[in-house]
Design a protein around this motif. Structure first.
Motif, PDB file in Angstrom:
ATOM      1  N   PHE A   1      -8.502 -10.827   1.366  1.00 43.83           N
ATOM      2  CA  PHE A   1      -7.347 -10.611   2.237  1.00 43.83           C
ATOM      3  C   PHE A   1      -7.663  -9.403   3.114  1.00 43.83           C
ATOM      4  O   PHE A   1      -7.939  -8.318   2.597  1.00 43.83           O
ATOM      5  CB  PHE A   1      -6.078 -10.328   1.406  1.00 43.83           C
ATOM      6  CG  PHE A   1      -5.584 -11.524   0.653  1.00 43.83           C
ATOM      7  CD1 PHE A   1      -4.537 -12.296   1.147  1.00 43.83           C
ATOM      8  CD2 PHE A   1      -6.171 -11.903  -0.547  1.00 43.83           C
ATOM      9  CE1 PHE A   1      -4.080 -13.416   0.451  1.00 43.83           C
ATOM     10  CE2 PHE A   1      -5.731 -13.014  -1.248  1.00 43.83           C
ATOM     11  CZ  PHE A   1      -4.681 -13.775  -0.747  1.00 43.83           C
ATOM     12  N   GLY A   2      -7.624  -9.602   4.428  1.00 44.37           N
ATOM     13  CA  GLY A   2      -7.983  -8.511   5.331  1.00 44.37           C
ATOM     14  C   GLY A   2      -7.155  -8.512   6.598  1.00 44.37           C
ATOM     15  O   GLY A   2      -6.236  -9.316   6.764  1.00 44.37           O
ATOM     16  N   PHE A   3      -7.525  -7.598   7.478  1.00 38.84           N
ATOM     17  CA  PHE A   3      -6.880  -7.475   8.793  1.00 38.84           C
ATOM     18  C   PHE A   3      -8.005  -7.188   9.773  1.00 38.84           C
ATOM     19  O   PHE A   3      -8.781  -6.254   9.560  1.00 38.84           O
ATOM     20  CB  PHE A   3      -5.851  -6.342   8.746  1.00 38.84           C
ATOM     21  CG  PHE A   3      -5.141  -6.067  10.055  1.00 38.84           C
ATOM     22  CD1 PHE A   3      -4.651  -7.105  10.829  1.00 38.84           C
ATOM     23  CD2 PHE A   3      -4.952  -4.760  10.493  1.00 38.84           C
ATOM     24  CE1 PHE A   3      -3.994  -6.860  12.029  1.00 38.84           C
ATOM     25  CE2 PHE A   3      -4.283  -4.507  11.695  1.00 38.84           C
ATOM     26  CZ  PHE A   3      -3.805  -5.557  12.459  1.00 38.84           C
TER      27      PHE A   3
ATOM     28  N   LEU B   1       1.168  -9.242  -1.658  1.00 33.12           N
ATOM     29  CA  LEU B   1       2.048  -8.399  -2.477  1.00 33.12           C
ATOM     30  C   LEU B   1       1.876  -8.713  -3.969  1.00 33.12           C
ATOM     31  O   LEU B   1       1.977  -7.829  -4.813  1.00 33.12           O
ATOM     32  CB  LEU B   1       3.505  -8.593  -2.053  1.00 33.12           C
ATOM     33  CG  LEU B   1       3.795  -8.235  -0.586  1.00 33.12           C
ATOM     34  CD1 LEU B   1       5.237  -8.578  -0.216  1.00 33.12           C
ATOM     35  CD2 LEU B   1       3.528  -6.763  -0.306  1.00 33.12           C
ATOM     36  N   GLN B   2       1.597  -9.972  -4.238  1.00 34.56           N
ATOM     37  CA  GLN B   2       1.388 -10.381  -5.631  1.00 34.56           C
ATOM     38  C   GLN B   2       0.074  -9.816  -6.170  1.00 34.56           C
ATOM     39  O   GLN B   2       0.014  -9.318  -7.291  1.00 34.56           O
ATOM     40  CB  GLN B   2       1.360 -11.918  -5.676  1.00 34.56           C
ATOM     41  CG  GLN B   2       1.087 -12.532  -7.034  1.00 34.56           C
ATOM     42  CD  GLN B   2       0.777 -14.022  -6.875  1.00 34.56           C
ATOM     43  OE1 GLN B   2       1.349 -14.721  -6.040  1.00 34.56           O
ATOM     44  NE2 GLN B   2      -0.172 -14.525  -7.662  1.00 34.56           N
ATOM     45  N   TYR B   3      -0.972  -9.859  -5.342  1.00 36.70           N
ATOM     46  CA  TYR B   3      -2.291  -9.411  -5.781  1.00 36.70           C
ATOM     47  C   TYR B   3      -2.439  -7.890  -5.746  1.00 36.70           C
ATOM     48  O   TYR B   3      -3.252  -7.326  -6.463  1.00 36.70           O
ATOM     49  CB  TYR B   3      -3.388 -10.046  -4.923  1.00 36.70           C
ATOM     50  CG  TYR B   3      -3.678 -11.490  -5.264  1.00 36.70           C
ATOM     51  CD1 TYR B   3      -3.953 -11.862  -6.580  1.00 36.70           C
ATOM     52  CD2 TYR B   3      -3.699 -12.464  -4.269  1.00 36.70           C
ATOM     53  CE1 TYR B   3      -4.235 -13.188  -6.902  1.00 36.70           C
ATOM     54  CE2 TYR B   3      -3.981 -13.795  -4.587  1.00 36.70           C
ATOM     55  CZ  TYR B   3      -4.247 -14.144  -5.896  1.00 36.70           C
ATOM     56  OH  TYR B   3      -4.540 -15.455  -6.215  1.00 36.70           O
TER      57      TYR B   3
ATOM     58  N   HIS C   1      -0.336  -0.787  -4.047  1.00 41.63           N
ATOM     59  CA  HIS C   1      -0.462  -0.238  -2.691  1.00 41.63           C
ATOM     60  C   HIS C   1       0.078  -1.162  -1.608  1.00 41.63           C
ATOM     61  O   HIS C   1       0.361  -0.717  -0.501  1.00 41.63           O
ATOM     62  CB  HIS C   1      -1.934   0.089  -2.389  1.00 41.63           C
ATOM     63  CG  HIS C   1      -2.448   1.263  -3.150  1.00 41.63           C
ATOM     64  ND1 HIS C   1      -1.858   2.500  -3.091  1.00 41.63           N
ATOM     65  CD2 HIS C   1      -3.500   1.397  -3.992  1.00 41.63           C
ATOM     66  CE1 HIS C   1      -2.525   3.345  -3.856  1.00 41.63           C
ATOM     67  NE2 HIS C   1      -3.525   2.698  -4.418  1.00 41.63           N
ATOM     68  N   LYS C   2       0.167  -2.458  -1.956  1.00 46.68           N
ATOM     69  CA  LYS C   2       0.644  -3.459  -0.976  1.00 46.68           C
ATOM     70  C   LYS C   2      -0.168  -3.424   0.321  1.00 46.68           C
ATOM     71  O   LYS C   2       0.357  -3.539   1.416  1.00 46.68           O
ATOM     72  CB  LYS C   2       2.136  -3.237  -0.655  1.00 46.68           C
ATOM     73  CG  LYS C   2       3.036  -3.240  -1.889  1.00 46.68           C
ATOM     74  CD  LYS C   2       4.488  -3.003  -1.485  1.00 46.68           C
ATOM     75  CE  LYS C   2       5.442  -3.153  -2.646  1.00 46.68           C
ATOM     76  NZ  LYS C   2       5.208  -2.209  -3.754  1.00 46.68           N
ATOM     77  N   LYS C   3      -1.480  -3.196   0.187  1.00 51.32           N
ATOM     78  CA  LYS C   3      -2.330  -3.040   1.365  1.00 51.32           C
ATOM     79  C   LYS C   3      -3.556  -3.942   1.271  1.00 51.32           C
ATOM     80  O   LYS C   3      -3.959  -4.356   0.188  1.00 51.32           O
ATOM     81  CB  LYS C   3      -2.829  -1.586   1.474  1.00 51.32           C
ATOM     82  CG  LYS C   3      -1.757  -0.604   1.916  1.00 51.32           C
ATOM     83  CD  LYS C   3      -2.354   0.731   2.348  1.00 51.32           C
ATOM     84  CE  LYS C   3      -3.131   1.438   1.258  1.00 51.32           C
ATOM     85  NZ  LYS C   3      -3.190   2.890   1.433  1.00 51.32           N
ATOM     86  N   ILE C   4      -4.164  -4.190   2.424  1.00 47.40           N
ATOM     87  CA  ILE C   4      -5.478  -4.824   2.456  1.00 47.40           C
ATOM     88  C   ILE C   4      -6.507  -3.704   2.375  1.00 47.40           C
ATOM     89  O   ILE C   4      -6.179  -2.549   2.647  1.00 47.40           O
ATOM     90  CB  ILE C   4      -5.668  -5.671   3.744  1.00 47.40           C
ATOM     91  CG1 ILE C   4      -5.448  -4.826   5.009  1.00 47.40           C
ATOM     92  CG2 ILE C   4      -4.759  -6.863   3.760  1.00 47.40           C
ATOM     93  CD1 ILE C   4      -6.676  -4.308   5.616  1.00 47.40           C
ATOM     94  N   PRO C   5      -7.756  -3.993   2.013  1.00 44.18           N
ATOM     95  CA  PRO C   5      -8.243  -5.298   1.588  1.00 44.18           C
ATOM     96  C   PRO C   5      -7.959  -5.543   0.108  1.00 44.18           C
ATOM     97  O   PRO C   5      -7.850  -4.605  -0.668  1.00 44.18           O
ATOM     98  CB  PRO C   5      -9.745  -5.171   1.824  1.00 44.18           C
ATOM     99  CG  PRO C   5     -10.044  -3.716   1.633  1.00 44.18           C
ATOM    100  CD  PRO C   5      -8.825  -2.976   2.096  1.00 44.18           C
ATOM    101  N   VAL C   6      -7.864  -6.828  -0.221  1.00 43.14           N
ATOM    102  CA  VAL C   6      -7.810  -7.244  -1.626  1.00 43.14           C
ATOM    103  C   VAL C   6      -8.845  -8.346  -1.801  1.00 43.14           C
ATOM    104  O   VAL C   6      -8.877  -9.300  -1.023  1.00 43.14           O
ATOM    105  CB  VAL C   6      -6.412  -7.767  -2.020  1.00 43.14           C
ATOM    106  CG1 VAL C   6      -6.422  -8.270  -3.462  1.00 43.14           C
ATOM    107  CG2 VAL C   6      -5.354  -6.684  -1.866  1.00 43.14           C
TER     108      VAL C   6
END
Length: 225
Positions: free
Chosen positions: A7-9, A45-47, A51-56
């Protein structure tokens, strides 16, 4: 093989360094673009509930958050093209510089967010940080660990696709060939590596993104005065 998702931006240096690590390792993964800063997917948000942030990074259904932690995880799971040296001391040195660069480059962006005197101060601070990285971190080597890209290089990689466009938008050049010859050479070497070159965000798109950000900082700085 367990599936790998990231998960990224797209303009984020933090997800970019993970993309580079996966590409260097030749790991197949699914990339999931988050629509930041406007919204965050329920999956994100689940993963990453903390921090609720990317990257995951999600590997076999298990989530790993925070880019430095993810890089070490990737290096631990996939042994090809190691990001950290075998030698325990060299490994600790690489970790030290990765952490140092990660922490310091977060403050480096202040020159982009500030105006007037505050901006001048931020630029002075940046030059000090860069001097330290050049003299003590990089030294005479091609990359931080020697001849091959390693952990600190991936972390410092933000300078080629984020710092350079920021400099352009602000009209300030920090890493010049005459002031920082080694860092300047490093930028060239790093950006010419095929894995890096083929996986940087489009320069003009980053410029457009940053111009909007810069304008929002300008407006909020007026409101604050």
């Amino acid at each position: 093989m367990d599936e790998v998702k990231l998960f990224g931006f797209w303009p984020s240096p933090f997800s970019r360094r993970v993309i580079w690590a996966l590409k260097l390792k030749g790991v197949d993964y699914e990339y999931i673009e988050e629509n930041l800063p406007h919204s965050k997917s329920n999956l994100l948000l689940q993963y990453n509930p903390v921090h609720k942030k990317i990257p995951v990074l999600v590997h076999g259904g298990k989530a790993i958050a925070e880019s430095l932690v993810i890089l070490e995880y990737i290096d631990g799971v996939w042994s090809q093209n190691p990001l950290l040296p075998n030698d325990a001391h060299e490994r600790s040195v690489a970790r030290f510089w990765a952490k140092f660069i990660d922490e310091k480059t977060r403050t480096m962006w202040e020159f982009f967010q500030k105006f007037g005197e505050e901006q001048e101060k931020a630029i002075t601070t940046n030059l000090e940080i860069l001097r330290t990285i050049e003299k003590h971190g990089l030294g005479e080597k091609k990359f931080f660990g020697g001849d091959k890209i390693g952990l600190p290089d991936l972390v410092f990689g933000m300078v080629i696709h984020m710092l350079v466009p920021m400099e352009e938008v602000v009209g300030v050049k920090l890493i010049k060939a005459d002031t920082f010859p080694r860092l300047h050479a490093w930028m060239k070497n790093f950006s010419e590596e095929p894995v890096i070159k083929d996986n940087v965000p489009d320069h003009n798109r980053v410029i457009d993104f940053l111009k909007i950000r810069r304008e929002s900082y300008r407006i909020s700085s007026h409101h604050n005065h």
